[in-house]
Design a protein around this motif. Sequence first.
Motif, PDB file in Angstrom:
ATOM      1  N   LEU A 112      -3.568  -5.018   3.763  1.00  0.00           N
ATOM      2  CA  LEU A 112      -2.328  -5.730   3.455  1.00  0.00           C
ATOM      3  C   LEU A 112      -2.325  -7.188   3.907  1.00  0.00           C
ATOM      4  O   LEU A 112      -2.921  -7.546   4.915  1.00  0.00           O
ATOM      5  N   LYS A 145       3.597  -5.034   7.859  1.00  0.00           N
ATOM      6  CA  LYS A 145       2.576  -5.692   8.654  1.00  0.00           C
ATOM      7  C   LYS A 145       3.147  -7.020   9.139  1.00  0.00           C
ATOM      8  O   LYS A 145       3.519  -7.871   8.322  1.00  0.00           O
ATOM      9  N   LEU A 171       3.783  -1.090   3.788  1.00  0.00           N
ATOM     10  CA  LEU A 171       3.178   0.231   3.651  1.00  0.00           C
ATOM     11  C   LEU A 171       4.295   1.228   3.374  1.00  0.00           C
ATOM     12  O   LEU A 171       5.244   1.338   4.147  1.00  0.00           O
ATOM     13  N   ALA A 224       1.239   4.733  12.326  1.00  0.00           N
ATOM     14  CA  ALA A 224       1.480   3.406  11.747  1.00  0.00           C
ATOM     15  C   ALA A 224       1.592   2.340  12.832  1.00  0.00           C
ATOM     16  O   ALA A 224       1.000   1.256  12.723  1.00  0.00           O
ATOM     17  N   PHE A 280      -5.192   0.772   5.941  1.00  0.00           N
ATOM     18  CA  PHE A 280      -4.026   0.243   5.229  1.00  0.00           C
ATOM     19  C   PHE A 280      -3.620  -1.114   5.811  1.00  0.00           C
ATOM     20  O   PHE A 280      -3.315  -2.054   5.075  1.00  0.00           O
ATOM     21  N   VAL A 286       0.868  -1.173   0.000  1.00  0.00           N
ATOM     22  CA  VAL A 286       0.000   0.000   0.000  1.00  0.00           C
ATOM     23  C   VAL A 286       0.903   1.219   0.000  1.00  0.00           C
ATOM     24  O   VAL A 286       1.860   1.296   0.782  1.00  0.00           O
ATOM     25  N   PHE A 295      -4.764   4.826   8.451  1.00  0.00           N
ATOM     26  CA  PHE A 295      -3.703   3.836   8.675  1.00  0.00           C
ATOM     27  C   PHE A 295      -4.282   2.485   9.099  1.00  0.00           C
ATOM     28  O   PHE A 295      -3.742   1.434   8.736  1.00  0.00           O
ATOM     29  N   THR A 301       1.206   5.622  -0.189  1.00  0.00           N
ATOM     30  CA  THR A 301       0.582   6.936  -0.103  1.00  0.00           C
ATOM     31  C   THR A 301       1.654   8.004  -0.276  1.00  0.00           C
ATOM     32  O   THR A 301       2.693   7.968   0.385  1.00  0.00           O
TER      33      THR A 301
END
Length: 266
Positions: A168, A264, A174, A205, A164, A142, A161, A144
């Motif tokens: 995932l 993640k 991310l 995050a 996101f 992901v 967030f 941004t």
Amino acid sequence: MIRSFAVAAIMAAIMAAIAAPVAAGPIEDAIAGSWRKPADKARDQYRHPAQTLKFLGVKPGQTVVEVSPGGGWYTEILAPAMKGNGKYVAGLANPLASVNAAKSVENFKTKYADKAIYGDIGIGTFGKGVADIVEPGSADVVLTFRNVHNWHMSGWDQEAFNAFFKALKPGGTLGVVEHRLPEGRPDADMKKSGYMKVSYVKMLAEKAGFKLAGSSEVNANPKDTKDYADGVWTLPPTFAKGDVDRAKFAAIGESDRMTLKFVKPK
């Protein structure tokens, strides 16, 4: 003599192989693509797409979700790079949110309808109150770019967030590129300047469940003083002050930006 000739032939083949140009990959090919406008290519010196995407681990074969792609500066790179090998998904505004949102989605679809260039672009939904950008756990990456300040000023940055993280796969990445505010500045400046503190973005995050995997200075700009009355929009490409001191701000260039990679956990 025969042996010497054989050695010479082998050495010549080796030297030819060394001298041969290395074939560019799909991302590099897309960056050089003829469909990109000269004005967009001119911004490569500030946005460093090849280095940024390499640092974030973006490569063909992945499902890459870009949230809030705006006019599609990165769409014109990522979609062609993933065409036929991977998937590019644009996380666009909820068309049910407003007439303008619906219009922006249709405009995006029309602009990138050429499948010969962009392939089959996936369309996801992203916005306040939208929990699932794509099917949960389906994205490898992901991304941004220069968006966190918008969500912060609107009061739903943590929700973004969290979305996101949900999108995932375990082990997914991310990537965040954002205008960088000095840590010593008041937190209130994040609400009006367009710049964000690295520590605050990390907090968002980590609160969502991510682990920081690395940071890069590829998009840093030490010329950016970050003290403009009109915020980051004073600098190119926006030039909020119009022709006032335009040469001065053009010489500074685009903003100083953090480039962060989160993962993640599996």
